[in-house]
Write a protein that holds these residues in place. Structure first.
Motif, PDB file in Angstrom:
ATOM      1  N   SER A  33       0.824  -1.208  -0.296  1.00 48.18           N
ATOM      2  CA  SER A  33      -0.111   0.031  -0.001  1.00 48.18           C
ATOM      3  C   SER A  33       0.972   1.291  -0.092  1.00 48.18           C
ATOM      4  CB  SER A  33      -1.019  -0.048   1.173  1.00 48.18           C
ATOM      5  OG  SER A  33      -0.038   0.030   2.571  1.00 48.18           O
ATOM      6  N   GLU A  34       1.945   1.273   0.456  1.00 45.92           N
ATOM      7  CA  GLU A  34       2.947   2.386   0.622  1.00 45.92           C
ATOM      8  C   GLU A  34       3.464   2.581  -0.848  1.00 45.92           C
ATOM      9  OE1 GLU A  34       7.425   2.813   0.269  1.00 45.92           O
ATOM     10  OE2 GLU A  34       6.809   1.441   1.818  1.00 45.92           O
ATOM     11  N   ASP A  35       3.711   1.576  -1.557  1.00 48.06           N
ATOM     12  CA  ASP A  35       4.158   1.715  -3.037  1.00 48.06           C
ATOM     13  C   ASP A  35       3.071   2.309  -3.953  1.00 48.06           C
ATOM     14  OD1 ASP A  35       5.961  -1.413  -3.214  1.00 48.06           O
ATOM     15  OD2 ASP A  35       6.655   0.510  -2.220  1.00 48.06           O
ATOM     16  N   ARG A  36       1.781   2.282  -3.447  1.00 48.94           N
ATOM     17  CA  ARG A  36       0.787   2.752  -4.250  1.00 48.94           C
ATOM     18  C   ARG A  36       0.394   4.212  -3.729  1.00 48.94           C
ATOM     19  NH1 ARG A  36      -2.439  -2.566  -3.792  1.00 48.94           N
ATOM     20  NH2 ARG A  36      -2.722  -1.782  -1.706  1.00 48.94           N
ATOM     21  N   ARG A  41       7.354  13.267  -3.491  1.00 50.89           N
ATOM     22  CA  ARG A  41       7.311  14.448  -2.656  1.00 50.89           C
ATOM     23  C   ARG A  41       7.581  14.010  -1.081  1.00 50.89           C
ATOM     24  NH1 ARG A  41       3.463  19.203  -2.166  1.00 50.89           N
ATOM     25  NH2 ARG A  41       2.492  17.409  -1.163  1.00 50.89           N
ATOM     26  N   ASP A  42       6.722  13.209  -0.953  1.00 50.07           N
ATOM     27  CA  ASP A  42       6.348  12.786   0.582  1.00 50.07           C
ATOM     28  C   ASP A  42       7.555  11.892   1.043  1.00 50.07           C
ATOM     29  OD1 ASP A  42       3.655  13.846   0.519  1.00 50.07           O
ATOM     30  OD2 ASP A  42       2.710  11.931   0.251  1.00 50.07           O
ATOM     31  N   ARG A  43       8.130  11.188   0.378  1.00 53.80           N
ATOM     32  CA  ARG A  43       9.185  10.251   0.526  1.00 53.80           C
ATOM     33  C   ARG A  43      10.344  11.130   0.731  1.00 53.80           C
ATOM     34  NH1 ARG A  43       6.744   6.677  -2.932  1.00 53.80           N
ATOM     35  NH2 ARG A  43       8.339   7.570  -4.687  1.00 53.80           N
ATOM     36  N   ALA A  44      10.599  12.187  -0.023  1.00 54.04           N
ATOM     37  CA  ALA A  44      11.567  13.232   0.031  1.00 54.04           C
ATOM     38  C   ALA A  44      11.621  13.988   1.404  1.00 54.04           C
ATOM     39  CB  ALA A  44      11.712  14.057  -1.111  1.00 54.04           C
ATOM     40  N   ALA A  80       1.188  17.525   8.237  1.00 51.11           N
ATOM     41  CA  ALA A  80       0.080  16.373   7.645  1.00 51.11           C
ATOM     42  C   ALA A  80       0.676  15.043   7.379  1.00 51.11           C
ATOM     43  CB  ALA A  80      -0.433  17.339   6.378  1.00 51.11           C
ATOM     44  N   LEU A  81       1.726  15.111   6.922  1.00 53.77           N
ATOM     45  CA  LEU A  81       2.218  13.815   6.607  1.00 53.77           C
ATOM     46  C   LEU A  81       2.340  12.744   7.596  1.00 53.77           C
ATOM     47  CD1 LEU A  81       3.358  11.902   4.131  1.00 53.77           C
ATOM     48  CD2 LEU A  81       5.536  13.108   4.518  1.00 53.77           C
ATOM     49  N   ILE A  82       2.830  13.316   8.634  1.00 55.76           N
ATOM     50  CA  ILE A  82       3.006  12.296   9.840  1.00 55.76           C
ATOM     51  C   ILE A  82       1.656  11.660  10.555  1.00 55.76           C
ATOM     52  CG2 ILE A  82       5.161  13.292  10.263  1.00 55.76           C
ATOM     53  CD1 ILE A  82       4.130  14.524  12.665  1.00 55.76           C
ATOM     54  N   ASP A  83       0.585  12.170  10.081  1.00 53.64           N
ATOM     55  CA  ASP A  83      -0.706  11.625  10.600  1.00 53.64           C
ATOM     56  C   ASP A  83      -1.043  10.652   9.290  1.00 53.64           C
ATOM     57  OD1 ASP A  83      -1.121  13.212  12.609  1.00 53.64           O
ATOM     58  OD2 ASP A  83      -1.880  14.757  11.662  1.00 53.64           O
ATOM     59  N   ASP A  84      -0.502  10.483   8.284  1.00 49.40           N
ATOM     60  CA  ASP A  84      -0.908   9.489   7.320  1.00 49.40           C
ATOM     61  C   ASP A  84      -0.240   8.111   7.549  1.00 49.40           C
ATOM     62  OD1 ASP A  84      -0.973   7.963   4.706  1.00 49.40           O
ATOM     63  OD2 ASP A  84      -0.563   9.858   3.585  1.00 49.40           O
ATOM     64  N   ALA A  87       2.865   6.823   5.586  1.00 42.11           N
ATOM     65  CA  ALA A  87       4.088   7.384   5.912  1.00 42.11           C
ATOM     66  C   ALA A  87       4.536   6.542   6.959  1.00 42.11           C
ATOM     67  CB  ALA A  87       4.030   8.865   6.609  1.00 42.11           C
ATOM     68  N   LEU A  88       3.911   6.376   7.981  1.00 43.92           N
ATOM     69  CA  LEU A  88       4.041   5.235   9.013  1.00 43.92           C
ATOM     70  C   LEU A  88       4.621   4.013   8.819  1.00 43.92           C
ATOM     71  CD1 LEU A  88       4.289   4.911  12.188  1.00 43.92           C
ATOM     72  CD2 LEU A  88       1.775   4.023  12.235  1.00 43.92           C
ATOM     73  N   ALA A  89       4.087   3.549   7.729  1.00 45.29           N
ATOM     74  CA  ALA A  89       4.426   2.156   6.992  1.00 45.29           C
ATOM     75  C   ALA A  89       5.737   2.430   6.433  1.00 45.29           C
ATOM     76  CB  ALA A  89       3.368   1.819   6.016  1.00 45.29           C
ATOM     77  N   HIS A  90       5.993   3.511   5.822  1.00 52.46           N
ATOM     78  CA  HIS A  90       7.389   3.745   5.112  1.00 52.46           C
ATOM     79  C   HIS A  90       8.419   4.128   5.914  1.00 52.46           C
ATOM     80  CE1 HIS A  90      10.046   5.334   1.757  1.00 52.46           C
ATOM     81  NE2 HIS A  90      10.147   6.338   2.638  1.00 52.46           N
ATOM     82  N   ASP A  91       8.257   4.645   6.763  1.00 54.28           N
ATOM     83  CA  ASP A  91       9.188   5.090   8.009  1.00 54.28           C
ATOM     84  C   ASP A  91       8.866   5.268   9.153  1.00 54.28           C
ATOM     85  OD1 ASP A  91      11.644   5.992   9.214  1.00 54.28           O
ATOM     86  OD2 ASP A  91      12.106   7.676   7.871  1.00 54.28           O
TER      87      ASP A  91
END
Length: 109
Positions: A33-36, A41-44, A80-84, A87-91
């Motif tokens: 799901s993270e890949d999708r 920009r979010d990963r950066a 906003a991203l840290i509530d996603d 993002a938690l699954a990614h890092d």
């Protein structure tokens, strides 16, 4: 057909190419799901926050040069991203650290 990963045993029907199952990733797999979900920009943003900085000036300069946005906008997007959950699954280490810092700032007020 035993050993044929593209054919589910219970249905005997080949799965469509490009589906998470065909790639060996179940739909509820957090990595799939993270890949999708997370944009480049979010990963950066997460990568920028994960690294250490010698001082605030260096980080702000890097935000402007590498991401092409102002530091104010960077922190708005990051908040906003840290509530996603993607993002938690990614890092998870970075996101949980940022969540803890935000919570401690909120409780000090």
């Amino acid at each position: 057909m035993p050993g044929d990963a593209a054919v589910p045993e219970e249905h005997g029907v080949p799965e469509a190419e490009g589906t998470p199952e065909a790639a060996g990733k179940p739909e509820n797999d957090p990595v799939a799901s993270e890949d999708r979900g997370l944009s480049e920009r979010d990963r950066a943003l997460l990568a920028m926050e994960a690294r250490g900085w010698p001082g605030p000036g260096a980080k702000e300069r890097a935000i402007r040069e590498r991401l092409g946005i102002t530091p104010t906008r960077y922190y708005q997007l990051l908040n906003a991203l840290i509530d996603d959950e993607r993002a938690l699954a990614h890092d998870p280490v970075t996101v949980n650290r940022l969540r803890r810092l935000r919570q401690s700032r909120r409780t000090r007020r």
